[in-house]
Design a protein around this motif. Structure first.
Motif, short mmCIF file in Angstrom:
data_model
loop_
_atom_site.label_atom_id
_atom_site.label_comp_id
_atom_site.label_asym_id
_atom_site.label_seq_id
_atom_site.Cartn_x
_atom_site.Cartn_y
_atom_site.Cartn_z
N LEU A 195 23.22 -33.60 -63.75
CA LEU A 195 23.34 -33.01 -62.27
C LEU A 195 21.97 -33.24 -61.52
CD1 LEU A 195 24.84 -31.12 -60.20
CD2 LEU A 195 23.78 -29.17 -61.11
N LEU A 196 22.31 -33.88 -60.28
CA LEU A 196 20.92 -34.16 -59.55
C LEU A 196 21.07 -33.35 -58.28
CD1 LEU A 196 21.58 -37.11 -61.14
CD2 LEU A 196 20.22 -38.21 -59.36
N LEU A 197 19.97 -32.87 -57.83
CA LEU A 197 19.80 -31.86 -56.74
C LEU A 197 18.91 -32.55 -55.70
CD1 LEU A 197 19.50 -28.45 -58.34
CD2 LEU A 197 21.52 -29.57 -57.66
N ASP A 198 19.49 -33.07 -54.39
CA ASP A 198 18.55 -33.69 -53.50
C ASP A 198 18.32 -32.72 -52.44
OD1 ASP A 198 17.55 -35.55 -51.54
OD2 ASP A 198 19.45 -35.76 -50.65
N ARG A 199 16.96 -32.36 -52.59
CA ARG A 199 16.42 -31.21 -51.52
C ARG A 199 16.95 -29.98 -51.42
NH1 ARG A 199 17.29 -33.31 -46.41
NH2 ARG A 199 19.05 -34.69 -47.29
N VAL A 200 17.27 -29.52 -52.59
CA VAL A 200 17.70 -27.99 -52.57
C VAL A 200 16.36 -27.03 -52.56
CG1 VAL A 200 18.91 -26.16 -53.82
CG2 VAL A 200 20.05 -28.52 -53.47
N THR A 201 16.29 -26.50 -51.58
CA THR A 201 14.76 -25.80 -51.47
C THR A 201 14.91 -24.26 -51.70
OG1 THR A 201 15.20 -25.59 -49.04
CG2 THR A 201 14.11 -27.38 -49.84
N ASP A 202 15.92 -23.72 -51.47
CA ASP A 202 16.04 -22.24 -51.59
C ASP A 202 16.11 -21.80 -53.34
OD1 ASP A 202 17.96 -19.52 -52.25
OD2 ASP A 202 16.95 -19.59 -50.43
N VAL A 203 15.08 -21.16 -53.56
CA VAL A 203 14.97 -20.60 -55.09
C VAL A 203 15.98 -20.00 -55.59
CG1 VAL A 203 13.27 -19.39 -56.73
CG2 VAL A 203 12.32 -20.42 -54.41
N ARG A 204 16.70 -19.12 -54.94
CA ARG A 204 17.83 -18.38 -55.56
C ARG A 204 19.07 -19.30 -55.62
NH1 ARG A 204 16.78 -13.02 -55.98
NH2 ARG A 204 14.91 -12.35 -54.78
N ASN A 205 19.44 -20.28 -54.86
CA ASN A 205 20.25 -21.08 -54.90
C ASN A 205 20.14 -21.92 -56.14
OD1 ASN A 205 22.02 -20.38 -53.08
ND2 ASN A 205 21.08 -21.87 -51.60
N PHE A 206 18.74 -22.32 -56.21
CA PHE A 206 18.56 -23.46 -57.67
C PHE A 206 18.63 -22.73 -58.72
CE2 PHE A 206 15.33 -24.80 -60.46
CZ PHE A 206 15.69 -26.26 -60.67
N GLY A 207 18.32 -21.34 -58.67
CA GLY A 207 18.57 -20.67 -60.09
C GLY A 207 20.03 -20.50 -60.26
#
Length: 343
Positions: A195-207
């Motif tokens: 899974l690649l994440l391009d510029r996901v900056t929100d910490v809670r979304n990332f977690g």
């Protein structure tokens, strides 16, 4: 001369002596009538008014000599009657330093890089140029650690201590090299699912995405070195500990990463509303093989240069009026479809 022993016991007063204020007579009555009516009541009332009159509030001052207003909580809510007033001084400085996840000072950051510690991000004071800052920038470039040149206000907002123009965040996880991880998957006979994440900056979304990815069988999470969410204690907590299990690869350039994955035999699929087909109309064989799913940022999705490199572009079919999903929810739907096709 009269002898003192010859004076009567009543000191010269007869038994029928009456004090002057109790005597009845025209002179005494005239004097009593001349008094203003209610004189005694006024004296009595005035004394009571003085006792009940509200006293002016005494000003309170803090340790710097500034006048402050005492914060008096209601009785029975954390303060007993008669206790001292509570003062709360307003400040724009951070309440507490995150010393567990933070390094400050040029020399400590340089020694941490030389020791191979995993740093998440480095902030250097803009305009500072010396041998230490040059060494830090060079070592950070080799370790794929992002370095940001920031003003003094940014550093002062991070810590109240003597930072010497340098602050670094220590990552709670160790990053894995993508090439070694992918080679290990093939050697073990596993079908890669990344899974690649391009510029996901929100910490809670990332977690939340990391937690879903680990549950759906994703074998590695790939993030860019710049423009990604900071992996800190909040991210680990939101992931419910999944970031301690799921390998995370930090790459300097996602364009080169996608080309590397395609050359390694993976099908790169972008989840975007600018898609060629719906997610449910995809051939199951495409999702069951070696695959890498790309999810975009919360604001504008996947960047155009990465979209052009992807093998397929799929969209999630929606029938509502909003026609937009949170990136964490969209990632969950996409990863579930891939996991279902992989059996």
């Amino acid at each position: 001369m009269e002898n003192k022993d010859d004076r009567p016991l009543n000191d010269g007063f007869s038994d029928d002596y009456v004090p002057r204020r109790f005597r009845e007579g025209p002179a005494n009555n005239e004097r009593r009538a001349a008094r203003p009516a209610g004189g005694d009541d006024r004296r009595r009332t005035g004394s009571n008014d003085g006792a009940s009159r509200a006293r002016p509030q005494r000003p309170f001052y803090d340790e710097r000599g500034r006048q402050v207003t005492p914060n008096r909580p209601a009785e029975g809510r954390g303060q007993e009657r008669g206790s001292s007033p509570v003062y709360k001084e307003h400040t724009t400085r951070p309440a507490a330093d995150r010393s567990i996840d933070m390094l400050f000072g040029l020399r400590p950051i340089l020694e941490a890089l030389n020791a191979g510690r995993t740093l998440d991000k480095i902030f250097l004071l803009r305009g500072t140029k010396n041998s230490l800052t040059q060494d830090i920038s060079a070592l950070a470039r080799e370790a794929n650690v992002p370095v940001s040149l920031v003003p003094l206000e940014k550093l002062e907002g991070l810590t109240r201590k003597n930072h010497q123009g340098a602050v670094a965040f220590v990552s709670p996880i160790d990053f894995a090299p993508l090439d070694s991880l992918l080679a290990g998957l093939f050697e073990e006979g596993k079908v890669p699912f990344l899974l690649l994440l391009d510029r996901v900056t929100d910490v809670r979304n990332f977690g939340a995405i990391a937690r879903t990815a680990e549950c759906m069988g994703v074998q590695a999470l790939v993030v860019p070195a710049h423009g990604a969410a900071q992996i800190n204690g909040d991210a680990v907590k939101t992931s419910a500990g999944a970031l301690n299990i799921l390998p995370v690869c930090r790459e300097a350039d996602l364009r080169q990463t996608i080309n590397f994955l395609k050359e390694s035999g993976l099908t790169v699929i972008a989840c975007t509303e600018k898609a060629d087909a719906d997610l449910g109309h995809t051939e199951p064989a495409t999702l069951s093989g070696p695959v890498a799913v790309v999810m975009g940022s919360e604001e504008d999705g996947i960047s155009p240069e990465l979209l052009r490199l992807c093998d397929q572009r799929l969209r999630i079919p929606m029938s509502g009026q909003i026609q937009s999903l949170n990136v964490g929810v969209a990632a969950g739907i996409m990863l579930f479809e891939v996991a279902k096709s992989r059996g």
